[in-house]
Write a protein that holds these residues in place. Sequence first.
Motif, PDB file in Angstrom:
ATOM      1  N   ARG A  18       0.823  -1.206   0.000  1.00  0.00           N
ATOM      2  CA  ARG A  18       0.000   0.000   0.000  1.00  0.00           C
ATOM      3  C   ARG A  18       0.862   1.263   0.000  1.00  0.00           C
ATOM      4  N   ALA A  19       1.812   1.290  -0.918  1.00  0.00           N
ATOM      5  CA  ALA A  19       2.673   2.464  -1.033  1.00  0.00           C
ATOM      6  C   ALA A  19       1.955   3.643  -1.673  1.00  0.00           C
ATOM      7  N   LEU A  20       0.778   3.400  -2.215  1.00  0.00           N
ATOM      8  CA  LEU A  20      -0.030   4.440  -2.830  1.00  0.00           C
ATOM      9  C   LEU A  20      -1.427   4.404  -2.221  1.00  0.00           C
ATOM     10  N   PRO A  21      -2.167   5.502  -2.284  1.00  0.00           N
ATOM     11  CA  PRO A  21      -3.558   5.461  -1.812  1.00  0.00           C
ATOM     12  C   PRO A  21      -4.367   4.487  -2.667  1.00  0.00           C
ATOM     13  N   PRO A  22      -5.468   3.958  -2.154  1.00  0.00           N
ATOM     14  CA  PRO A  22      -6.269   3.014  -2.941  1.00  0.00           C
ATOM     15  C   PRO A  22      -6.897   3.636  -4.177  1.00  0.00           C
ATOM     16  N   VAL A  23      -7.087   4.946  -4.156  1.00  0.00           N
ATOM     17  CA  VAL A  23      -7.548   5.673  -5.337  1.00  0.00           C
ATOM     18  C   VAL A  23      -6.975   7.082  -5.252  1.00  0.00           C
ATOM     19  N   PHE A  24      -6.507   7.613  -6.383  1.00  0.00           N
ATOM     20  CA  PHE A  24      -6.082   9.003  -6.414  1.00  0.00           C
ATOM     21  C   PHE A  24      -6.323   9.567  -7.807  1.00  0.00           C
TER      22      PHE A  24
END
Length: 322
Positions: free
Chosen positions: A141-147
């Motif tokens: 989860r190095a990135l948000p689930p949605v962006f």
Amino acid sequence: MNGALASALEHLRLEGALFFRSDLTDPFEFESSPLALADALVPGADRLTLFHIVASGSCWVAVDDGVRHTAEAGDVIVLPYGDRYVMGGAGEGERVSILSLLDPPPWDVMPVLRHGGGGRRTRIVCGFLHSTDPLFDPAMRALPPVFVVHLPDGPAAGWVTASIDYAMAGAVPPSNRSADVIATRLPELVVTEVLRTHLADAPAIEHGWIAALRDPLLAPALALLHRHPERRWTVAGLAAAVAMSRSALDDRFRQVLGQSPIRYLTAWRMHLATELLATTGLTVSTIARRVGYDSEEAFSRAFKREKGASPVHWRAAGARRP
């Protein structure tokens, strides 16, 4: 953009395709579980990264937390881990499953998803990517689930336009394995540039952040911070959670990321906060709690130290736009 991040993104191994387009009219609302399509689109895949280019109109998208992220023409929506999502427009539409609006793949021609109540039109180009890189590992989860990203003028925006034109022309999709290389390279170019833009203010980028995601000692700690930024973390608590000594964890953070675990956590919280301020209607107080602050005042002070402006002024200035 520093050279280390540019080099890392250039060496990402991505497999992608444009796979359908949507012609939606207000009010509309549908839900999708991309992982249900993963094996059909990429045989053997256990994960997919989804992206949606808003060709015209506007929409919102939300994952399981229910927070609506808005996107307008020219924006690119990314769901890096293929999480279940809901997409909608203005007004309250009846929610339906995307599976009821599309025939199952493979497709001989690029399908068109048509749905809505006949009001204002929104057109969206949808695509997928598959990658085994840790950046797209759901466990990290190095990135948000949605962006949502709005790309500045330049080659990247040109690739978005080319993707839209390609899809709107009704080109044959890569799923039948006969499409030309343009169909597979365009998604890779678009998403690489979207990541470049989104990660420009991520913490410790200049110190090899992507390499840290592959570090066997740091990766478990980063995964916990990324998944639970709202927790009251201490170095001792984080070290215990990953079965390391406090000093060893602190040393590893400083060696690889150039900063302490708590400094990294603060910067990561600010990175998440900017996304929420830019693309959602959440109040500053709500965002403060979501990223780990007990009070709006404490969050505002920390945000101003990092960004040079209070959350209210940063949002009012439209800082998402280039």
